[in-house]
Design a protein around this motif. Sequence first.
Motif, PDB file in Angstrom:
ATOM      1  N   VAL A  67      35.565  44.979  46.142  1.00 45.91           N
ATOM      2  CA  VAL A  67      35.555  43.746  45.520  1.00 45.91           C
ATOM      3  C   VAL A  67      37.116  43.047  46.040  1.00 45.91           C
ATOM      4  CG1 VAL A  67      35.685  42.071  43.788  1.00 45.91           C
ATOM      5  CG2 VAL A  67      34.008  43.618  43.662  1.00 45.91           C
ATOM      6  N   TYR A  68      37.031  41.814  46.422  1.00 46.92           N
ATOM      7  CA  TYR A  68      38.253  41.229  46.739  1.00 46.92           C
ATOM      8  C   TYR A  68      39.153  40.710  45.462  1.00 46.92           C
ATOM      9  CZ  TYR A  68      37.539  40.573  51.883  1.00 46.92           C
ATOM     10  OH  TYR A  68      37.090  40.844  52.944  1.00 46.92           O
ATOM     11  N   GLY A  69      40.224  40.816  45.266  1.00 55.49           N
ATOM     12  CA  GLY A  69      41.069  40.335  44.000  1.00 55.49           C
ATOM     13  C   GLY A  69      42.125  39.224  44.408  1.00 55.49           C
ATOM     14  N   TYR A  70      41.881  38.104  44.266  1.00 57.23           N
ATOM     15  CA  TYR A  70      42.792  37.146  44.668  1.00 57.23           C
ATOM     16  C   TYR A  70      43.642  36.931  43.632  1.00 57.23           C
ATOM     17  CZ  TYR A  70      39.478  36.089  48.472  1.00 57.23           C
ATOM     18  OH  TYR A  70      38.762  36.330  49.595  1.00 57.23           O
ATOM     19  N   GLU A  71      44.923  36.880  43.638  1.00 55.05           N
ATOM     20  CA  GLU A  71      45.961  36.828  42.424  1.00 55.05           C
ATOM     21  C   GLU A  71      46.380  35.510  42.334  1.00 55.05           C
ATOM     22  OE1 GLU A  71      49.350  39.433  42.331  1.00 55.05           O
ATOM     23  OE2 GLU A  71      48.074  41.335  42.855  1.00 55.05           O
TER      24      GLU A  71
END
Length: 384
Positions: A67-71
């Motif tokens: 999963v991508y996690g965009y901060e």
Amino acid sequence: MAEAVTAGATRLLPGLPDEIVVWEILVRLPPKSVLRCRPVCRAWRRVTSTRDFLLAHHGMQPSLPVVYGYEKADTNYRNILAIDHRSTDTQVQHVARFDIDKLICVEASCDGLLVISMVWTSRRFSVCNPVTRQHALLPHPPDFSLFSVFGMYLHHPSGEYRLLLYRRSNGVSYVGYLLPDGKVGCYALALGSSQPPRYIGGPEPASELQFYTPVLVRDSLHWSKGIHSRLVVVFDTTAESFREMRVPTVPANSSLVQMDGTLGMCSCNDTMKVVDIWVLKDYQGEIWEHKYRIKLPVEEIRVQFGRWEDYWCVAVDSLDGDFLLLLSSDEWLFYVDSDGKLVDSSHCGGQELSACGIRLKQTLVPHTFFTALQDYAVNASPFI
């Protein structure tokens, strides 16, 4: 495997045979735990560094959805997260943190390696091992914007890791000196080789190709051919040849998944409230079976968490004969079983989550091709 355990005056752990310590305990540890245990003593470093041990250790690792996690608070970073619902420690595992000033996107995964694309003034591909934090640029034609990465695979006859690339235009470009015929179609690029990408053809007609994340089953990569097609494109990674396979009639919003060693298909209805799962019961005969119709727990999620999205990223995590649906949106992950029950949830505050269809089976196995590639580095950019 016996070479990993050598005779010595002192046992690795008092009271236990070294074979038990190595092949029943250390081999089952997560990769980061193995790295942390190596400084304990020279004997521990020695037994956890042999190729036999590393291959066996890699075989023990689960294949986890990524999963991508965009901060949200700092848009200069992108996290790569792996979801492990079997873990008693934490379900969301931090895999890598990338500097996204370079617009990084994960393109493919194979045996713990990730291929990522980076955009500076032009597009570049690179390969990395997020566990060992090795990274190197891949050779490329001057104008790689004409190419897409369809997948990555181990070519067993040669032992090479190769990229399957697709050149989608036969117009004028700067690639002529590497690809003099300028053919549209698929190319194989061996990692670490000085040779240019090798043309291997591809399915026809090329205009219909709309490949997504592939699924590896029986040493073949599988893609849905297109959103309106009833065909799956199959690429034999040994013969490096293509064929097609029939799939059931499903709605447009569908994707291929791996279901305990065989091929599956996951389809969502237009309202994102019902998920259907098909499984390829007979691979050779191309016989599919409709296994599940899952009504998602819309009201429960809405009441308990005060939310329900019109669109969710849906992934399937196969679990020893059963599976979980992973629904990701905004800062939330929800886990739904085959009966449509909400079994768990995770909240990653400050990060917008998005399932990308990639799976990662982490590894400590060394790969010699890294040092033959451009700008090879460890613990350097784009890792943070």
